[in-house]
Design a protein around this motif. Structure first.
Motif, PDB file in Angstrom:
ATOM      1  N   ILE A   1       0.844  -1.198   0.000  1.00  0.00           N
ATOM      2  CA  ILE A   1       0.000   0.000   0.000  1.00  0.00           C
ATOM      3  C   ILE A   1       0.879   1.248   0.000  1.00  0.00           C
ATOM      4  O   ILE A   1       0.532   2.260  -0.602  1.00  0.00           O
ATOM      5  CB  ILE A   1      -1.008   0.004   1.173  1.00  0.00           C
ATOM      6  CG1 ILE A   1      -2.084   1.079   0.951  1.00  0.00           C
ATOM      7  CG2 ILE A   1      -0.343   0.239   2.498  1.00  0.00           C
ATOM      8  CD1 ILE A   1      -2.996   0.853  -0.180  1.00  0.00           C
ATOM      9  N   GLY A   2       2.038   1.161   0.632  1.00  0.00           N
ATOM     10  CA  GLY A   2       2.977   2.284   0.608  1.00  0.00           C
ATOM     11  C   GLY A   2       3.439   2.591  -0.803  1.00  0.00           C
ATOM     12  O   GLY A   2       3.505   3.758  -1.210  1.00  0.00           O
ATOM     13  N   LEU A   3       3.741   1.553  -1.560  1.00  0.00           N
ATOM     14  CA  LEU A   3       4.146   1.755  -2.954  1.00  0.00           C
ATOM     15  C   LEU A   3       3.005   2.318  -3.796  1.00  0.00           C
ATOM     16  O   LEU A   3       3.219   3.192  -4.642  1.00  0.00           O
ATOM     17  CB  LEU A   3       4.637   0.433  -3.556  1.00  0.00           C
ATOM     18  CG  LEU A   3       5.976  -0.067  -3.028  1.00  0.00           C
ATOM     19  CD1 LEU A   3       6.234  -1.488  -3.510  1.00  0.00           C
ATOM     20  CD2 LEU A   3       7.097   0.856  -3.454  1.00  0.00           C
ATOM     21  N   ALA A   4       1.792   1.820  -3.558  1.00  0.00           N
ATOM     22  CA  ALA A   4       0.642   2.310  -4.313  1.00  0.00           C
ATOM     23  C   ALA A   4       0.378   3.780  -4.005  1.00  0.00           C
ATOM     24  O   ALA A   4       0.132   4.580  -4.914  1.00  0.00           O
ATOM     25  CB  ALA A   4      -0.591   1.462  -3.987  1.00  0.00           C
ATOM     26  N   LEU A   5       0.447   4.151  -2.734  1.00  0.00           N
ATOM     27  CA  LEU A   5       0.220   5.551  -2.365  1.00  0.00           C
ATOM     28  C   LEU A   5       1.351   6.442  -2.866  1.00  0.00           C
ATOM     29  O   LEU A   5       1.128   7.598  -3.239  1.00  0.00           O
ATOM     30  CB  LEU A   5       0.054   5.682  -0.854  1.00  0.00           C
ATOM     31  CG  LEU A   5      -1.202   5.003  -0.298  1.00  0.00           C
ATOM     32  CD1 LEU A   5      -1.191   5.023   1.221  1.00  0.00           C
ATOM     33  CD2 LEU A   5      -2.455   5.654  -0.841  1.00  0.00           C
ATOM     34  N   MET A   6       2.560   5.906  -2.926  1.00  0.00           N
ATOM     35  CA  MET A   6       3.676   6.658  -3.490  1.00  0.00           C
ATOM     36  C   MET A   6       3.441   6.915  -4.980  1.00  0.00           C
ATOM     37  O   MET A   6       3.719   8.015  -5.482  1.00  0.00           O
ATOM     38  CB  MET A   6       4.988   5.889  -3.297  1.00  0.00           C
ATOM     39  CG  MET A   6       6.213   6.722  -3.556  1.00  0.00           C
ATOM     40  SD  MET A   6       7.780   5.834  -3.403  1.00  0.00           S
ATOM     41  CE  MET A   6       7.554   4.835  -1.963  1.00  0.00           C
ATOM     42  N   ALA A   7       2.876   5.941  -5.667  1.00  0.00           N
ATOM     43  CA  ALA A   7       2.552   6.124  -7.085  1.00  0.00           C
ATOM     44  C   ALA A   7       1.515   7.223  -7.263  1.00  0.00           C
ATOM     45  O   ALA A   7       1.614   8.044  -8.187  1.00  0.00           O
ATOM     46  CB  ALA A   7       2.037   4.818  -7.679  1.00  0.00           C
ATOM     47  N   VAL A   8       0.527   7.275  -6.366  1.00  0.00           N
ATOM     48  CA  VAL A   8      -0.482   8.340  -6.426  1.00  0.00           C
ATOM     49  C   VAL A   8       0.182   9.699  -6.249  1.00  0.00           C
ATOM     50  O   VAL A   8      -0.077  10.644  -7.000  1.00  0.00           O
ATOM     51  CB  VAL A   8      -1.575   8.119  -5.352  1.00  0.00           C
ATOM     52  CG1 VAL A   8      -2.476   9.342  -5.236  1.00  0.00           C
ATOM     53  CG2 VAL A   8      -2.395   6.897  -5.671  1.00  0.00           C
ATOM     54  N   ASN A   9       1.058   9.804  -5.267  1.00  0.00           N
ATOM     55  CA  ASN A   9       1.732  11.074  -5.007  1.00  0.00           C
ATOM     56  C   ASN A   9       2.636  11.482  -6.161  1.00  0.00           C
ATOM     57  O   ASN A   9       2.714  12.659  -6.515  1.00  0.00           O
ATOM     58  CB  ASN A   9       2.529  10.996  -3.704  1.00  0.00           C
ATOM     59  CG  ASN A   9       1.633  10.986  -2.492  1.00  0.00           C
ATOM     60  OD1 ASN A   9       0.512  11.491  -2.529  1.00  0.00           O
ATOM     61  ND2 ASN A   9       2.114  10.401  -1.416  1.00  0.00           N
ATOM     62  N   LEU A  10       3.333  10.514  -6.762  1.00  0.00           N
ATOM     63  CA  LEU A  10       4.196  10.836  -7.903  1.00  0.00           C
ATOM     64  C   LEU A  10       3.382  11.317  -9.099  1.00  0.00           C
ATOM     65  O   LEU A  10       3.802  12.229  -9.821  1.00  0.00           O
ATOM     66  CB  LEU A  10       5.038   9.619  -8.289  1.00  0.00           C
ATOM     67  CG  LEU A  10       6.175   9.291  -7.326  1.00  0.00           C
ATOM     68  CD1 LEU A  10       6.811   7.966  -7.693  1.00  0.00           C
ATOM     69  CD2 LEU A  10       7.209  10.404  -7.319  1.00  0.00           C
ATOM     70  N   ARG A  11       2.205  10.722  -9.304  1.00  0.00           N
ATOM     71  CA  ARG A  11       1.339  11.188 -10.401  1.00  0.00           C
ATOM     72  C   ARG A  11       0.877  12.614 -10.164  1.00  0.00           C
ATOM     73  O   ARG A  11       0.867  13.438 -11.072  1.00  0.00           O
ATOM     74  CB  ARG A  11       0.132  10.272 -10.561  1.00  0.00           C
ATOM     75  CG  ARG A  11       0.461   9.003 -11.304  1.00  0.00           C
ATOM     76  CD  ARG A  11      -0.776   8.218 -11.562  1.00  0.00           C
ATOM     77  NE  ARG A  11      -1.587   8.888 -12.583  1.00  0.00           N
ATOM     78  CZ  ARG A  11      -2.366   8.271 -13.433  1.00  0.00           C
ATOM     79  NH1 ARG A  11      -2.455   6.966 -13.392  1.00  0.00           N
ATOM     80  NH2 ARG A  11      -3.074   8.925 -14.323  1.00  0.00           N
ATOM     81  N   LYS A  12       0.507  12.926  -8.919  1.00  0.00           N
ATOM     82  CA  LYS A  12       0.116  14.301  -8.583  1.00  0.00           C
ATOM     83  C   LYS A  12       1.278  15.259  -8.829  1.00  0.00           C
ATOM     84  O   LYS A  12       1.074  16.341  -9.381  1.00  0.00           O
ATOM     85  CB  LYS A  12      -0.296  14.398  -7.109  1.00  0.00           C
ATOM     86  CG  LYS A  12      -1.622  13.792  -6.789  1.00  0.00           C
ATOM     87  CD  LYS A  12      -1.912  14.005  -5.312  1.00  0.00           C
ATOM     88  CE  LYS A  12      -3.126  13.281  -4.855  1.00  0.00           C
ATOM     89  NZ  LYS A  12      -3.337  13.465  -3.406  1.00  0.00           N
ATOM     90  N   TYR A  13       2.472  14.858  -8.405  1.00  0.00           N
ATOM     91  CA  TYR A  13       3.649  15.700  -8.580  1.00  0.00           C
ATOM     92  C   TYR A  13       3.958  15.916 -10.061  1.00  0.00           C
ATOM     93  O   TYR A  13       4.289  17.018 -10.484  1.00  0.00           O
ATOM     94  CB  TYR A  13       4.835  15.052  -7.877  1.00  0.00           C
ATOM     95  CG  TYR A  13       6.089  15.874  -7.906  1.00  0.00           C
ATOM     96  CD1 TYR A  13       6.219  17.001  -7.108  1.00  0.00           C
ATOM     97  CD2 TYR A  13       7.143  15.542  -8.745  1.00  0.00           C
ATOM     98  CE1 TYR A  13       7.363  17.770  -7.139  1.00  0.00           C
ATOM     99  CE2 TYR A  13       8.298  16.290  -8.792  1.00  0.00           C
ATOM    100  CZ  TYR A  13       8.400  17.408  -7.982  1.00  0.00           C
ATOM    101  OH  TYR A  13       9.534  18.157  -8.025  1.00  0.00           O
ATOM    102  N   ALA A  14       3.840  14.870 -10.862  1.00  0.00           N
ATOM    103  CA  ALA A  14       4.123  14.957 -12.295  1.00  0.00           C
ATOM    104  C   ALA A  14       3.125  15.862 -13.004  1.00  0.00           C
ATOM    105  O   ALA A  14       3.488  16.599 -13.921  1.00  0.00           O
ATOM    106  CB  ALA A  14       4.119  13.579 -12.919  1.00  0.00           C
ATOM    107  N   VAL A  15       1.867  15.820 -12.590  1.00  0.00           N
ATOM    108  CA  VAL A  15       0.841  16.648 -13.222  1.00  0.00           C
ATOM    109  C   VAL A  15       1.076  18.123 -12.920  1.00  0.00           C
ATOM    110  O   VAL A  15       0.908  18.972 -13.795  1.00  0.00           O
ATOM    111  CB  VAL A  15      -0.573  16.204 -12.746  1.00  0.00           C
ATOM    112  CG1 VAL A  15      -1.631  17.210 -13.150  1.00  0.00           C
ATOM    113  CG2 VAL A  15      -0.895  14.836 -13.304  1.00  0.00           C
ATOM    114  N   ARG A  16       1.488  18.419 -11.706  1.00  0.00           N
ATOM    115  CA  ARG A  16       1.743  19.810 -11.313  1.00  0.00           C
ATOM    116  C   ARG A  16       2.987  20.352 -11.988  1.00  0.00           C
ATOM    117  O   ARG A  16       3.118  21.540 -12.160  1.00  0.00           O
ATOM    118  CB  ARG A  16       1.889  19.917  -9.804  1.00  0.00           C
ATOM    119  CG  ARG A  16       0.594  19.671  -9.089  1.00  0.00           C
ATOM    120  CD  ARG A  16       0.751  19.852  -7.626  1.00  0.00           C
ATOM    121  NE  ARG A  16      -0.468  19.420  -6.950  1.00  0.00           N
ATOM    122  CZ  ARG A  16      -0.615  19.380  -5.668  1.00  0.00           C
ATOM    123  NH1 ARG A  16       0.382  19.749  -4.882  1.00  0.00           N
ATOM    124  NH2 ARG A  16      -1.738  18.969  -5.126  1.00  0.00           N
ATOM    125  N   GLY A  17       3.898  19.455 -12.306  1.00  0.00           N
ATOM    126  CA  GLY A  17       5.040  19.736 -13.090  1.00  0.00           C
ATOM    127  C   GLY A  17       6.082  20.613 -12.683  1.00  0.00           C
ATOM    128  O   GLY A  17       6.836  21.296 -13.048  1.00  0.00           O
TER     129      GLY A  17
END
Length: 63
Positions: free
Chosen positions: A47-63
C-alpha cells in the motif's frame, strides 16, 4: 444512535473529503483493487508503494 450524533456526522463528512478520494483514485485510475501479498508487513509495503505512485502522479501533473 451513535451515528446520528452531530460530532460523529461531522467526522464522517470530513472523511469523505480526506480519505475516500485517494482510494477511489487507486481503484479507478491505477486498477488497484486487491493486495497481491499476505502478511501485515508485506501489505503495508504494497500500500505504501501504491500511495507513493499516487503522489508521484500528482507531482508529475503539477510539473
Amino acid at each position: 444512535e451513535k451515528l446520528s450524533e452531530e460530532e460523529t456526522a461531522t467526522i464522517y463528512r470530513q472523511r469523505k473529503i480526506d480519505v475516500e478520494p485517494v482510494f477511489g483514485f487507486l481503484k479507478a485510475n491505477l486498477g488497484f483493487t486487491r493486495f497481491s501479498v499476505r502478511g501485515k508487513a508485506k501489505v503495508e509495503n504494497e500500500i505504501g508503494l501504491a500511495l507513493m505512485a499516487v503522489n508521484l502522479r500528482k507531482y508529475a501533473v503539477r510539473g
